[in-house]
Design an enzyme around this catalytic site. Structure first.
Site, PDB file in Angstrom:
ATOM      1  N   LYS A 185      41.184  42.817  55.600  1.00 32.34           N
ATOM      2  CA  LYS A 185      42.015  41.806  54.955  1.00 32.34           C
ATOM      3  C   LYS A 185      42.062  42.095  53.449  1.00 32.34           C
ATOM      4  CE  LYS A 185      41.455  38.237  52.799  1.00 32.34           C
ATOM      5  NZ  LYS A 185      42.501  38.535  51.808  1.00 32.34           N
ATOM      6  N   GLU A 261      29.552  43.452  47.683  1.00 28.41           N
ATOM      7  CA  GLU A 261      29.778  44.032  46.342  1.00 28.41           C
ATOM      8  C   GLU A 261      30.397  42.921  45.513  1.00 28.41           C
ATOM      9  OE1 GLU A 261      28.869  46.877  45.223  1.00 28.41           O
ATOM     10  OE2 GLU A 261      28.351  47.962  47.046  1.00 28.41           O
ATOM     11  N   CYS A 295      34.480  44.978  37.951  1.00 25.84           N
ATOM     12  CA  CYS A 295      33.152  44.375  38.098  1.00 25.84           C
ATOM     13  C   CYS A 295      32.149  45.076  37.192  1.00 25.84           C
ATOM     14  CB  CYS A 295      32.705  44.480  39.550  1.00 25.84           C
ATOM     15  SG  CYS A 295      32.755  46.161  40.182  1.00 25.84           S
ATOM     16  N   GLU A 392      32.048  36.108  34.129  1.00 27.37           N
ATOM     17  CA  GLU A 392      32.821  37.356  34.088  1.00 27.37           C
ATOM     18  C   GLU A 392      34.132  37.118  33.355  1.00 27.37           C
ATOM     19  OE1 GLU A 392      33.210  38.525  38.224  1.00 27.37           O
ATOM     20  OE2 GLU A 392      32.939  40.601  37.630  1.00 27.37           O
TER      21      GLU A 392
HETATM   22  N1  LIG Z   1      30.700  44.838  42.988  1.00 30.83           N
HETATM   23  C1  LIG Z   1      31.831  45.476  43.238  1.00 30.83           C
HETATM   24  O1  LIG Z   1      31.858  46.597  43.712  1.00 30.83           O
HETATM   25  C2  LIG Z   1      33.153  44.824  42.927  1.00 30.83           C
HETATM   26  C3  LIG Z   1      34.300  45.615  42.917  1.00 30.83           C
HETATM   27  C4  LIG Z   1      35.525  45.011  42.640  1.00 30.83           C
HETATM   28  C5  LIG Z   1      35.573  43.637  42.367  1.00 30.83           C
HETATM   29  N2  LIG Z   1      34.435  42.913  42.371  1.00 30.83           N
HETATM   30  C6  LIG Z   1      34.474  41.483  42.033  1.00 30.83           C
HETATM   31  O2  LIG Z   1      35.628  40.875  42.598  1.00 30.83           O
HETATM   32  C7  LIG Z   1      36.049  39.791  41.787  1.00 30.83           C
HETATM   33  C8  LIG Z   1      37.534  39.930  41.520  1.00 30.83           C
HETATM   34  O3  LIG Z   1      38.232  40.060  42.679  1.00 30.83           O
HETATM   35  P1  LIG Z   1      38.975  38.815  43.348  1.00 30.83           P
HETATM   36  O4  LIG Z   1      39.496  37.892  42.316  1.00 30.83           O
HETATM   37  O5  LIG Z   1      39.934  39.384  44.332  1.00 30.83           O
HETATM   38  O6  LIG Z   1      37.769  38.097  44.078  1.00 30.83           O
HETATM   39  P2  LIG Z   1      37.821  36.926  45.148  1.00 30.83           P
HETATM   40  O7  LIG Z   1      36.423  36.673  45.566  1.00 30.83           O
HETATM   41  O8  LIG Z   1      38.619  35.765  44.693  1.00 30.83           O
HETATM   42  O9  LIG Z   1      38.644  37.556  46.355  1.00 30.83           O
HETATM   43  C9  LIG Z   1      38.194  38.724  47.005  1.00 30.83           C
HETATM   44  C10 LIG Z   1      38.729  38.723  48.405  1.00 30.83           C
HETATM   45  O10 LIG Z   1      38.187  37.602  49.098  1.00 30.83           O
HETATM   46  C11 LIG Z   1      39.243  36.897  49.719  1.00 30.83           C
HETATM   47  N3  LIG Z   1      38.851  35.497  49.858  1.00 30.83           N
HETATM   48  C12 LIG Z   1      38.931  34.510  48.941  1.00 30.83           C
HETATM   49  N4  LIG Z   1      38.491  33.347  49.471  1.00 30.83           N
HETATM   50  C13 LIG Z   1      38.135  33.621  50.749  1.00 30.83           C
HETATM   51  C14 LIG Z   1      37.622  32.822  51.832  1.00 30.83           C
HETATM   52  N5  LIG Z   1      37.394  31.517  51.700  1.00 30.83           N
HETATM   53  N6  LIG Z   1      37.363  33.430  52.995  1.00 30.83           N
HETATM   54  C15 LIG Z   1      37.600  34.757  53.158  1.00 30.83           C
HETATM   55  N7  LIG Z   1      38.090  35.548  52.182  1.00 30.83           N
HETATM   56  C16 LIG Z   1      38.352  34.979  50.995  1.00 30.83           C
HETATM   57  C17 LIG Z   1      40.432  37.124  48.814  1.00 30.83           C
HETATM   58  O11 LIG Z   1      41.639  36.841  49.479  1.00 30.83           O
HETATM   59  C18 LIG Z   1      40.250  38.588  48.483  1.00 30.83           C
HETATM   60  O12 LIG Z   1      40.709  39.395  49.535  1.00 30.83           O
HETATM   61  C19 LIG Z   1      35.222  39.878  40.542  1.00 30.83           C
HETATM   62  O13 LIG Z   1      34.196  38.942  40.599  1.00 30.83           O
HETATM   63  C20 LIG Z   1      34.671  41.297  40.584  1.00 30.83           C
HETATM   64  O14 LIG Z   1      33.492  41.485  39.857  1.00 30.83           O
HETATM   65  C21 LIG Z   1      33.232  43.455  42.653  1.00 30.83           C
HETATM   66  O1  LIG Z   2      35.574  46.373  40.040  1.00 27.46           O
HETATM   67  C1  LIG Z   2      34.653  47.136  40.187  1.00 27.46           C
HETATM   68  C2  LIG Z   2      34.722  48.586  39.879  1.00 27.46           C
HETATM   69  C3  LIG Z   2      34.588  49.359  41.099  1.00 27.46           C
HETATM   70  C4  LIG Z   2      34.289  50.805  40.833  1.00 27.46           C
HETATM   71  O2  LIG Z   2      34.196  51.249  39.694  1.00 27.46           O
HETATM   72  O3  LIG Z   2      34.107  51.500  41.820  1.00 27.46           O
END
Ligand SMILES: NC(=O)c1ccc[n+]([C@@H]2O[C@H](COP(=O)([O-])OP(=O)(O)OC[C@H]3O[C@@H](n4cnc5c(N)ncnc54)[C@H](O)[C@@H]3O)[C@@H](O)[C@H]2O)c1
Ligand SMILES: O=CCCC(=O)O
Length: 489
Positions: A185, A261, A295, A392
């Site tokens: 998804k 993640e 992130c 963040e």
């Molecule tokens: N640690 C890592 O590797 C990494 C990498 C990329 C992004 N991130 C984190 O992601 C965040 C940004 O991305 P975002 O805004 O898309 O995050 P988000 O948590 O809002 O959404 C991520 C995913 O979760 C889904 N989602 C949201 N609510 C849900 C629910 N109730 N049930 C199931 N799925 C749900 C969203 O539709 C999306 O596909 C930041 O906090 C960033 O740090 C982490």
């Molecule tokens: O948003 C997080 C970065 C992911 C990555 O660098 O692989």
């Protein structure tokens, strides 16, 4: 500037439907949702908007595909990944344009992400044929132990918008290597990159039903029933800590294996003995990669007093020289934020810091006109208790605070619930090792502003996550260990 006809043809070349059991189909309810260009706020296209029944149909398809896929020869799965790697690279330009259109990053960065995403396919094509086991004699000599590793089973992936292709391949590639069928998804803002990847995987021979893609604006309606159903065995999530926590609860109902993640709050430490050129270069990378929507983005700059003025001035000069605009235009280095919500959060965080006494050295405001733009910003004197230090930012804002000694730097850096990555700039080897060991993070960038690498274990501690993606351990997340006790006469 890209040609509008080419933009449209790249968008149109991707199926805008769900992929379930090898066939592209509309959502069962017939619902669709609009995908928007964040630089213009105009619609790019519509895609299928799935509901609960579509999610369960995708799960059923993955469940049917699972036994044969787990039994497929590792070399065959490896070859699928290798062909996918080559196919993605052959389409870098189209995939990069698609990504820029749906999430805003400049084309040069989008090309970089396509290459980065492809590397996970190549890396795990190499790992697919190296899954090993073990054989041992029991300590009392009466038994033999045979240890084998087997595919976890049907896996559910929920991915974010900020790296819409790479965050997909970082899960999909090891799952294919290990022999796991999937329900994926993608984020509602960026379905197109994932649909394009699914199309490629289909073309290079991934069996029907192994990869099922469900686009939706109601993630909760689709994902929760799938996690609570009992047929899935694994959840791998990349996104915010708040949503990760919720999904962990749902996954606990069937005791699923989980990889998380999650968010970060990276500290970027610059000691007086740092090479300032390298520190400023590293800061630009750690802060401005993906417009700060990463992130891994440096969220808090902690700079030792003796070097703070020079570092702040030079960072502001570099950030002030960046060109902001639509990512499809030549020379643009900073695209729009993903949406109004993301941009408004930055406005609020900067407003809060300024209200508490921070000084704006550069920027500090959104840009006029259509598109969710925010100007590159440098703030100094950011008070410890301001929201900028604990949340963040996910945008092009560099908050700088000053420290006096190493103990204070470490205490400030570790004063967060997150623990994804921190950065350290120093030329003192003893300090470099000491500080790296004491930082509470899953990753440390030492005199570098970039840690991401498909061949390295990516992931966080504390509330930044569970498990690792990439590296030699990335495939372990998709393997169970089974031990057979053999009695000997
Ligand atoms: N640690 C890592 O590797 C990494 C990498 C990329 C992004 N991130 C984190 O992601 C965040 C940004 O991305 P975002 O805004 O898309 O995050 P988000 O948590 O809002 O959404 C991520 C995913 O979760 C889904 N989602 C949201 N609510 C849900 C629910 N109730 N049930 C199931 N799925 C749900 C969203 O539709 C999306 O596909 C930041 O906090 C960033 O740090 C982490
Ligand atoms: O948003 C997080 C970065 C992911 C990555 O660098 O692989």
């Amino acid at each position: 500037m890209t040609d509008p006809n080419r933009e449209q043809s790249v968008v149109d070349s991707v199926p805008h439907q769900l992929l379930i059991d090898g066939s592209w189909r509309p959502a069962g309810s017939g619902a669709t949702t609009v995908v928007e260009d964040p630089a213009t706020e105009k619609a790019l296209c519509e895609v299928a908007d799935a509901g609960r029944d579509d999610g369960l149909a995708a799960l059923a398809a993955a469940d049917r595909a699972q036994p044969a896929f787990a039994a497929m020869a590792p070399r065959e799965r490896s070859d699928i990944l290798r062909r996918a790697y080559e196919a993605v690279l052959a389409r870098v330009e189209d995939l990069a344009l698609l990504m820029t259109l749906e999430m805003g990053k400049p084309l040069a960065e989008a090309r970089g992400e396509v290459t980065y995403a492809a590397e996970f396919l190549r890396w795990f094509s190499e790992e697919a044929v190296r899954v090993d086991g073990g054989f041992a004699v029991s300590p009392d000599g009466r038994n033999r132990f045979l240890v084998m590793r087997q595919a976890v089973g049907v896996s559910v992936f929920v991915t974010p918008w900020n790296f819409p292709l790479a965050m997909g391949t970082r899960k999909i590639a090891p799952a294919i290597a290990a022999g796991c069928a999937m329900v994926v998804k993608p984020a509602p803002q960026t379905p197109l990159s994932m649909l394009a990847l699914a199309q490629i995987l289909q073309e290079v021979g991934l069996p029907d039903g192994v990869l099922n893609v469900v686009t939706t604006t109601d993630a909760a309606d689709v994902v929760e029933p799938v996690l609570r159903d009992g047929r899935a065995r694994k959840l791998s999530f990349t996104g915010s800590t708040a949503v990760g926590r919720l999904l962990l609860e749902q996954a606990s109902s069937k005791v699923l294996r989980t990889s998380m993640e999650l968010g970060g709050n990276a500290a970027f430490l610059v000691f007086d003995d740092a090479d300032v050129d390298r520190a400023v270069e590293g800061a630009m990378q750690a802060k401005m990669r993906n417009m700060g929507e990463a992130c891994t983005a440096a969220n808090r700059f902690l700079v030792q007093r003796g070097i703070a003025d020079e570092f702040s001035r030079r960072l502001a000069d570099r950030m002030g020289a960046l060109t902001v605009g639509r990512g499809t235009e030549d020379g643009v280095q900073v695209g729009p934020m993903i949406d109004g919500k993301g941009r408004d959060k930055i406005v609020d965080l900067v407003g809060d810091a300024v209200a508490h006494g921070a000084e704006v050295v550069l920027g500090g405001e959104r840009a006029d006109g259509p598109g969710y733009f925010y100007r590159p910003t440098v703030l100094t004197g950011v008070p410890a208790h301001s929201r900028l230090n604990s949340e963040e930012i996910f945008g092009p804002v560099a908050p700088i605070t000053v420290f006096d000694d190493e103990a204070q730097a470490l205490a400030d850096a570790n004063a967060t619930d997150f623990g994804l990555v921190d950065y350290v700039f120093t030329q003192d080897l003893d300090r470099a090792l000491r500080v790296s060991e004491r930082l509470e993070a899953g990753m440390v960038g030492l005199n570098t502003g970039l840690v991401s690498n498909p061949a390295a274990p990516f992931g966080g501690i504390k509330q930044s996550g569970l498990g690792r993606e990439g590296g030699t351990v990335g495939i372990d997340e998709f393997l169970e260990t089974k031990y057979v006790a053999i009695a000997t006469a």
